[in-house]
Design an enzyme around this catalytic site. Structure first.
Site, short mmCIF file in Angstrom:
data_model
loop_
_atom_site.label_atom_id
_atom_site.label_comp_id
_atom_site.label_asym_id
_atom_site.label_seq_id
_atom_site.Cartn_x
_atom_site.Cartn_y
_atom_site.Cartn_z
N ARG A 58 0.83 -1.21 0.00
CA ARG A 58 0.00 0.00 0.00
C ARG A 58 0.86 1.26 0.00
O ARG A 58 0.47 2.31 -0.46
CB ARG A 58 -0.99 0.00 1.19
CG ARG A 58 -1.84 1.27 1.26
CD ARG A 58 -3.17 1.11 2.02
NE ARG A 58 -3.05 0.30 3.21
CZ ARG A 58 -2.49 0.70 4.36
NH1 ARG A 58 -2.01 1.92 4.47
NH2 ARG A 58 -2.40 -0.12 5.38
N TYR A 111 -16.02 15.14 -16.06
CA TYR A 111 -16.46 13.76 -15.90
C TYR A 111 -17.54 13.70 -14.80
O TYR A 111 -17.40 14.34 -13.77
CB TYR A 111 -15.24 12.93 -15.54
CG TYR A 111 -15.48 11.46 -15.47
CD1 TYR A 111 -15.72 10.71 -16.62
CD2 TYR A 111 -15.46 10.79 -14.25
CE1 TYR A 111 -15.94 9.36 -16.55
CE2 TYR A 111 -15.68 9.43 -14.17
CZ TYR A 111 -15.93 8.72 -15.32
OH TYR A 111 -16.15 7.38 -15.27
N ASP A 183 -6.94 17.06 -15.89
CA ASP A 183 -7.28 15.68 -16.25
C ASP A 183 -6.94 15.52 -17.74
O ASP A 183 -7.62 16.07 -18.61
CB ASP A 183 -8.78 15.44 -15.99
CG ASP A 183 -9.21 14.01 -16.29
OD1 ASP A 183 -8.57 13.35 -17.13
OD2 ASP A 183 -10.21 13.55 -15.70
N LYS A 208 -8.45 4.29 -19.79
CA LYS A 208 -8.79 4.69 -21.15
C LYS A 208 -7.57 4.46 -22.06
O LYS A 208 -7.12 3.34 -22.20
CB LYS A 208 -9.28 6.13 -21.16
CG LYS A 208 -10.26 6.46 -20.01
CD LYS A 208 -11.57 5.70 -20.10
CE LYS A 208 -12.42 5.79 -18.83
NZ LYS A 208 -12.64 7.09 -18.26
C1 LIG Z 1 -13.09 7.60 -17.01
C2 LIG Z 1 -12.68 8.97 -16.61
C3 LIG Z 1 -12.40 9.28 -15.28
C4 LIG Z 1 -12.55 8.28 -14.15
O1 LIG Z 1 -11.64 7.24 -14.28
P1 LIG Z 1 -11.86 5.75 -13.67
O2 LIG Z 1 -10.63 5.05 -14.06
O3 LIG Z 1 -13.11 5.22 -14.29
O4 LIG Z 1 -12.03 5.93 -12.19
C5 LIG Z 1 -11.99 10.56 -14.99
N1 LIG Z 1 -11.86 11.49 -15.95
C6 LIG Z 1 -12.14 11.24 -17.24
C7 LIG Z 1 -12.01 12.32 -18.25
C8 LIG Z 1 -12.56 9.97 -17.62
O5 LIG Z 1 -12.85 9.71 -18.89
#
Ligand SMILES: *Cc1c(COP(=O)(O)O)cnc(C)c1O
Length: 396
Positions: A58, A111, A183, A208
């Protein structure tokens, strides 16, 4: 000479796992929860931070560490951290940066779960936020408050593909002593490197494009050594949203083809976006790579490709949007994005239903808006499927 980006996605840093055990070209998976100490003195020195080395997974693990160093290298940051999901990364970063009474400026599309997190921070911990258009310096300045500690942005914004001016955010934030968090999930470091534009922290849903194959959920954050050490030693350690070694290994593997895949995603998306903009059933197309894109100048300044995600509005609102979705045969009706399969979703009835309609409209999310994540299939096959579904809706 420094190695180019396309070489570095493959030749990832290796030192964190010991210099290549048995000469393995691909690193092993350190599937262990804990690490033994040679002596009581060594255990004491590790806990005191006087000696580097692993203690408990962790706190850190060689496989997850490899991934953290790889993403820090590609984003041009001092250090990185891995998490069990994109949301674990985003929540750890925000919790580390704000306290009760602080304010966050947020790009007006984010998001859905990030929006939910901001509401939770507001309702339970008195951290307020303002959704704002951040497309130029004046708009960023207007959104700032005396207690603003963070500017949190997505660009391109999900799912309207609006761009935020990252350099302007950095200039305004730094004058006010605030931190810019970006992000970068949609663009990836292949198409946009926020740290080079002045941002302080970059977060990713590696679920992604970085993982890229739709088989793992994982999050990443990069930033200064100081902030990453703080999150590693406190926020992440105590909240506990760590990435698993096997999942980190899958993302390391996926990242080796990141440049190649992004090139193909961009090529296909640009082609599909321009075909969509000529389709009679389509009212509007949002794709940053299009030549007539509204924020073309900003696009050319901060991105080197439009990415793989397209937003488009089907004429006829909610029923046309859902009708089109129901007729698809190749494109998968699924949320998520950035993987080998073409994925398609309808924000108003799926990802963005948690957001009240009035705020959704304020974010530019029309009831007929469709979000398409182009995959790596043949572009003509993708188009044929979209076209037959759109033509069927148009005839109704
Ligand atoms: C999918 C996504 C998230 C969240 O990510 P997870 O891996 O599903 O927790 C945050 N920001 C964007 C732009 C996303 O497409």
């Amino acid at each position: 000479m420094a190695r180019s980006f396309d070489t570095r996605v493959i030749h990832q840093p290796t030192a964190a796992a010991g210099e290549r055990p048995f000469g393995s070209v691909t690193p092993p998976i350190f599937q262990t929860s804990t690490f033994t100490f040679d002596s009581a003195e060594q255990g004491r020195a590790r806990f005191a931070g006087e000696e580097s080395g692993y203690i408990y997974s962790r706190l850190g693990n060689p496989t997850t560490r490899l991934l953290e160093l790889a993403i820090a290298d590609l984003e041009g940051a001092e250090d990185g951290l891995s998490f069990g999901s994109g949301m674990a990364a985003i929540s750890a970063v925000l919790i580390a940066l704000v306290k009760s009474g602080d304010h966050i400026v947020v790009s007006r599309g984010v998001y859905g779960c990030t929006f939910g997190l901001l509401e939770m921070l507001r309702d339970k911990f008195s951290v307020t936020f303002t959704l704002a258009d951040l497309s130029d310096e004046l708009s960023v300045e207007t959104a700032m408050q005396p207690n603003t500690k963070v500017i949190y942005v997505e660009t391109p914004v999900n799912p309207t593909m609006e761009l935020v001016d990252l350099a302007a955010c950095a200039r305004v934030a730094h004058k006010a002593g605030a931190t810019v968090v970006v992000d970068n999930t949609f663009a990836t470091p292949v198409l946009q490197r926020p740290i080079e534009l002045g941002a302080d922290v970059v977060v990713h849903s590696a679920t992604k494009y970085l993982g890229g194959h739709g088989d793992v959920i994982l999050g990443l954050a990069v930033g200064t050594e100081e902030l990453m050490a703080e999150i590693r030693g406190h926020t992440r350690k105590d909240i506990g949203g760590i990435a698993a070694p096997f999942d980190a290994w899958l993302v390391l593997r996926g990242m080796k083809t990141l440049s190649l895949r992004m090139d193909r995603h961009v090529e296909t998306a640009l082609d599909i976006a321009s075909r969509l903009s000529h389709h009679p059933a389509v009212q509007e197309v949002y794709y940053p790579g299009l030549e007539n894109y509204r924020q073309r100048d900003l696009y050319l300044r901060q991105m080197s490709g439009g990415g793989g995600v397209i937003g488009f509005i089907v004429k006829g609102g909610m029923s046309a949007g859902m009708g089109m979705m129901n007729r698809l045969e190749l494109c998968e009706r699924a949320v998520s994005l950035g993987e080998t399969h073409t994925l398609i979703e309808h924000p108003a009835s799926m990802t963005h239903t948690v957001i009240p309609p009035d705020i959704r409209y304020q974010m530019g999310i029309d009831d007929g808006l469709i979000r398409l994540s182009t995959g790596l299939e043949d572009v003509d096959d993708i188009w044929e499927d979209l076209n037959q579904a759109l033509c069927a809706v148009e005839d109704v």
